[in-house]
Design a protein around this motif. Structure first.
Motif, short mmCIF file in Angstrom:
data_model
loop_
_atom_site.label_atom_id
_atom_site.label_comp_id
_atom_site.label_asym_id
_atom_site.label_seq_id
_atom_site.Cartn_x
_atom_site.Cartn_y
_atom_site.Cartn_z
N GLY A 110 60.90 41.81 46.14
CA GLY A 110 60.68 41.14 44.95
C GLY A 110 59.38 40.83 44.42
N LEU A 111 58.52 40.18 45.54
CA LEU A 111 57.10 39.87 45.47
C LEU A 111 56.25 41.22 45.27
CD1 LEU A 111 55.03 37.57 45.46
CD2 LEU A 111 54.80 37.69 47.64
N THR A 112 56.49 42.00 46.20
CA THR A 112 55.76 43.41 45.91
C THR A 112 56.21 44.18 44.57
OG1 THR A 112 56.30 43.77 48.38
CG2 THR A 112 55.66 45.63 46.99
N LEU A 113 57.14 44.13 44.31
CA LEU A 113 57.54 44.72 42.79
C LEU A 113 56.84 44.07 41.79
CD1 LEU A 113 61.35 45.68 42.88
CD2 LEU A 113 59.15 47.24 43.20
N ALA A 114 56.64 42.53 41.95
CA ALA A 114 56.22 41.58 40.84
C ALA A 114 54.75 42.03 40.70
CB ALA A 114 56.37 40.28 41.09
N ILE A 115 54.12 42.13 41.98
CA ILE A 115 52.68 42.46 42.26
C ILE A 115 52.35 43.51 41.53
CG2 ILE A 115 50.69 42.76 43.56
CD1 ILE A 115 51.92 40.60 45.64
N LEU A 116 53.06 44.55 41.74
CA LEU A 116 52.82 46.03 41.03
C LEU A 116 52.83 46.16 39.57
CD1 LEU A 116 54.62 48.45 43.71
CD2 LEU A 116 52.10 47.93 43.57
N LEU A 117 53.94 45.41 39.02
CA LEU A 117 53.98 45.19 37.59
C LEU A 117 53.00 44.50 36.99
CD1 LEU A 117 57.95 45.00 37.23
CD2 LEU A 117 56.41 46.98 36.86
N ASP A 118 52.55 43.48 37.78
CA ASP A 118 51.40 42.60 37.18
C ASP A 118 50.21 43.31 37.23
OD1 ASP A 118 50.73 40.02 36.48
OD2 ASP A 118 49.50 39.87 38.21
N GLN A 119 49.90 44.45 37.57
CA GLN A 119 48.80 45.36 37.18
C GLN A 119 48.75 45.96 35.85
OE1 GLN A 119 46.61 44.54 39.69
NE2 GLN A 119 48.58 43.77 40.43
N ARG A 120 49.70 45.56 35.02
CA ARG A 120 49.83 45.99 33.59
C ARG A 120 49.93 47.66 33.35
NH1 ARG A 120 50.33 41.17 31.03
NH2 ARG A 120 48.99 39.76 32.04
N ILE A 121 50.72 48.02 34.23
CA ILE A 121 51.05 49.72 34.64
C ILE A 121 51.69 50.02 33.19
CG2 ILE A 121 50.98 49.60 36.95
CD1 ILE A 121 54.11 49.72 36.86
N ARG A 122 51.84 51.51 33.02
CA ARG A 122 52.34 51.90 32.12
C ARG A 122 53.88 51.88 32.24
NH1 ARG A 122 50.14 58.12 30.59
NH2 ARG A 122 47.93 57.36 29.87
N HIS A 123 54.60 51.78 30.79
CA HIS A 123 56.16 51.81 31.11
C HIS A 123 56.80 50.45 31.76
CE1 HIS A 123 55.89 55.75 29.28
NE2 HIS A 123 55.17 56.06 30.20
N GLU A 124 55.75 49.37 31.78
CA GLU A 124 56.29 48.21 32.50
C GLU A 124 57.60 47.69 32.10
OE1 GLU A 124 54.98 43.46 32.64
OE2 GLU A 124 53.50 44.79 32.33
N GLY A 125 57.93 47.77 30.43
CA GLY A 125 59.11 47.11 30.21
C GLY A 125 60.25 48.03 30.57
N ALA A 126 60.15 49.37 30.64
CA ALA A 126 61.21 50.21 31.34
C ALA A 126 61.38 49.96 32.63
CB ALA A 126 61.08 51.71 30.77
N LEU A 127 60.24 49.93 33.57
CA LEU A 127 60.60 49.58 34.92
C LEU A 127 61.23 48.24 35.36
CD1 LEU A 127 57.33 51.11 36.35
CD2 LEU A 127 59.53 51.97 36.43
#
Length: 317
Positions: A110-127
């Motif tokens: 959970g923490l790893t995924l949150a940190i990755l999504l916190d980088q404002r990557i593309r398609h964040e909402g879908a992921l």
């Protein structure tokens, strides 16, 4: 010299003057009592159906109840009988294995995924929606789905054999030494997205100015997360640990759908032990004693966490 005579106020004027005062008093009473009236049914229901039944279960654990409740006090014999049953200690050990791995792996993923999504990557909402989707399923559905996936005769092992990997084996579901780990896999799959959402909300609450100041001072991004961001998520860690521990201790439907406590009793957990002894074996007092031990386990997790959280709040951390 003429005297000035005061004209008495009319009754209508006096009534109009008193109206705002009455309205103010009524508003004050409404502000005081309306919340209590709205909340009182919920509070009463909680007292009766939560704490009342906890008290009833505690009393039944001190009686010699079998098929039907027996309210005559019989001491702590049910607890002594409980601790002499090997199956109870198997269930307790399985809870330790499942709970420990479930909490640690969910926290890490959970923490790893949150940190990755916190980088404002593309398609964040879908992921984010994909990661959160398993939490929308019930544990019964999750258990049934993973039972098919892990079944050696029709799931992952069969698929690998059909692809030509004849030596591939993954029989954890029917292996008494590994069956409890299949419950860990299914539980982590369902709950890690929820943990990710909590951590992501905490990460988005961190002040960007602090991160920018650290970057100006030459700190690398991993160092910023390790030394600044993650320590600031202390309240989130508290909430996540509390929720995951609660899910692990009360696990029943996931285990019943996936392994039903088997093979044999190799993946038994206290919730299944309590249910079977209370309602299928006619040992209501023994089942109540096991339920109180589960409650004691919840308190053993909750009290230290609450103490550390309140102590940290007092110290301004």
């Amino acid at each position: 010299m003429s005297a000035t005579t005061a004209t008495p106020a009319s009754p209508a004027a006096a009534s109009a003057a008193r109206a705002p005062a009455r309205a103010s008093r009524f508003a004050g009473l409404a502000d005081t009592w309306l919340p209590r009236l709205v909340l009182s049914p919920t509070i009463i229901a909680s007292l009766v159906f939560v704490y009342g039944f906890i008290g009833l279960t505690a009393w039944l654990s001190l009686t010699d109840s079998h098929m039907m409740p027996n309210y005559e006090y019989a001491g702590f014999g049910q607890y002594a009988n409980l601790f002499e049953i090997d199956r109870w200690w198997t269930a307790a050990a399985n809870l330790g294995i499942f709970g420990g791995l479930f909490i640690l792996v969910c926290l890490a993923i959970g923490l790893t995924l949150a940190i990755l999504l916190d980088q404002r990557i593309r398609h964040e909402g879908a992921l984010r929606a994909i990661y959160l989707y398993p939490m929308a399923l019930s544990f019964i559905v999750t258990g049934a789905a993973w039972k098919w996936i892990l079944n050696p005769g029709l799931g992952l092992e069969k698929m690998m054999h059909d692809w030509g990997f004849a030596n591939f084996t993954f029989d954890w579901l029917v292996n008494s030494d590994m069956s409890i780990y299949t419950v860990v896999i299914a539980g982590v799959w369902q709950s890690s997205g929820f943990v990710m959402a909590l951590f992501l909300a905490g990460l988005r609450g961190v002040d960007d100015a602090i991160i920018k100041a650290a970057m100006v001072d030459g700190a690398s991004l991993p160092t910023i997360y390790r030394r600044i961001v993650i320590p600031s998520l202390r309240p989130v860690f508290f909430s996540v640990l509390l929720v995951l521990a609660h899910i692990a201790i009360k696990s029943f439907d996931l285990v019943m759908a996936l392994t039903a406590g088997g093979p044999g009793t190799s993946s038994d957990v206290p919730a299944i032990f309590m249910y079977q002894f209370s309602f299928t074996r006619g040992q209501l007092g023994l089942g109540a004693a096991s339920a109180m031990m589960m409650l004691a386990t919840v308190l053993a997790v909750l009290v230290p966490l609450m103490y550390m959280e309140t102590k940290g709040a007092r110290n301004g951390r």
